[in-house]
Structure formats: structure tokens, C-alpha cells
Design an enzyme around this catalytic site. Structure first.
Site, short mmCIF file in Angstrom:
data_model
loop_
_atom_site.label_atom_id
_atom_site.label_comp_id
_atom_site.label_asym_id
_atom_site.label_seq_id
_atom_site.Cartn_x
_atom_site.Cartn_y
_atom_site.Cartn_z
N LEU A 149 -21.00 10.57 18.78
CA LEU A 149 -21.38 9.82 20.24
C LEU A 149 -22.08 8.49 20.10
O LEU A 149 -22.58 8.24 18.80
CB LEU A 149 -22.32 11.03 21.08
CG LEU A 149 -21.48 12.16 21.36
CD1 LEU A 149 -22.73 13.02 21.79
CD2 LEU A 149 -20.36 12.11 22.32
N SER A 159 -14.47 7.40 17.97
CA SER A 159 -13.13 7.92 17.60
C SER A 159 -13.30 9.52 18.19
O SER A 159 -13.24 10.46 17.51
CB SER A 159 -12.75 8.05 16.21
OG SER A 159 -14.02 8.13 15.27
#
Length: 200
Positions: free
Chosen positions: A32, A105
Site C-alpha cells: 500500500l 501494483s
């Protein structure tokens, strides 16, 4: 695309690796926003440099200043951003480098596509598994607060999903590990896999 052929060079990756006395690889830091990906990757690069390793750090914000300056933050643009970074990382692996890539990602499919595009064994998934609660406490850029207020749409972890790796090569929680401990775990992994030589 039919008229484009991959050019085989006289000097190949194995020769470049031998010259640099290391194995080329991509360490893909996922997690995150605020998890500590760039911080850990930067500290690892410094530690590798001190060992004489040849590296390059690809960071999410930096590539958007040049390579991906034409992209926005739609789902399609974010996927294209990662595809380009994966392609550049692949070229750097061919150059014999240890590549550290720090990107949220969020989707498994994105990470799997990058892994698949690289030679076998050249992708190490580093899951920086710091919790959402801890990331929000840090909120260095004030992004979580804006996302909670609806000022930022499609924000990973708030309004967009994050698919955590199920079987990462290594899992680091920067709320539990010091920066030095995280780096030491990564160096040990690289030694165990023969990417770098153990210190005598």
C-alpha cells in the site's frame, strides 16, 4: 509488429552478469501507499552499493516524470505504467543489473504479467505488508485523508482493491521490523539465492 525482430547482441546477459560478479534480478516491492516500499528499496540499494553490487532503483513517482509522463491514473493508464516499468526492468536485467522496483501494483494479474515477461527466476516478489491502519497513520503525502474525503478517486486500499500476494518470496511488515532488519532479511535472501556473494 510483424516486421519487428528482436536483435541478438554479441554480448549477452550471462556475460554481463559474469563481468559484474552478480546475478541479475528484479526485486518487485509491492504494498500500500505509505507501507515503506521506497524507503526499504532505497536502503537496500545503499547496502548493495556498499558491497560493490550494480543496481538501479525504479520508483513509482520518478518514472511518471519521464517514462510515463503521458499517463494518468485511470485503471488502463496505471496498468500501462506498470507494463512499461516491467519492460524497462527486463532490459536492465539483460544488462546484468539488480533492479529494485517500488510500485503499489495492486493487482495480482499485473505482477504476474511482469513476472512472466522476465526470464525464469529473475523476479522476486517483496510484499511490504504494512497494514492499512499503519499506512494511514503515516500518510506522509496526505493522500489517505483526501481519499477518505472523496477528493481522490480510485485510491488503492480505500476505494480500489489491493490484492495482497498469497505466496511472496519475502514478506516485510515495516511496523514490526526496523529498516535495518528489513534490509538484512533481503540481503540474506539474495545471498541464499546466489544473487550476491555472502560477506566473508
Amino acid at each position: 509488429m510483424n516486421n519487428i525482430v528482436w536483435q541478438q547482441h554479441q554480448v549477452d546477459r550471462k556475460q554481463r552478469e559474469a563481468h559484474k560478479q552478480q546475478q541479475a534480478v528484479v526485486l518487485w516491492f509491492t504494498g500500500l501507499s505509505g507501507a515503506g516500499k521506497s524507503t526499504v528499496a532505497g536502503a537496500l540499494e545503499q547496502a548493495l552499493l556498499e558491497r560493490g553490487a550494480h543496481t538501479y532503483l525504479l520508483d513509482g513517482d520518478n518514472v511518471r516524470h519521464g517514462l510515463c509522463a503521458d499517463l494518468g491514473f485511470s485503471e488502463a493508464d496505471r496498468s500501462e505504467n506498470l507494463r512499461r516499468v516491467g519492460a524497462v526492468a527486463g532490459l536492465m536485467v539483460d544488462a546484468g543489473l539488480i533492479v529494485l522496483s517500488a510500485f503499489i501494483s495492486p493487482l495480482k494479474s499485473q505482477r504476474d504479467a511482469i513476472r512472466k515477461a522476465l526470464p525464469d527466476g529473475k523476479f522476486i516478489e517483496v510484499y511490504v505488508a504494512t497494514s492499512l491502519e499503519e499506512c494511514e497513520k503515516r500518510d506522509v503525502k496526505g493522500l489517505y485523508q483526501k481519499a477518505r474525503l472523496g477528493e481522490i478517486k480510485n485510491f488503492t486500499g480505500i476505494s480500489d482493491p489491493y490484492e495482497a500476494p498469497e505466496q511472496p518470496d519475502i514478506r516485510l511488515d515495516t511496523a514490526l521490523l526496523s529498516l535495518e532488519q528489513s534490509v538484512q532479511q533481503l540481503l540474506l535472501l539474495l545471498e541464499q539465492r546466489g544473487i550476491i556473494r555472502p560477506q566473508s
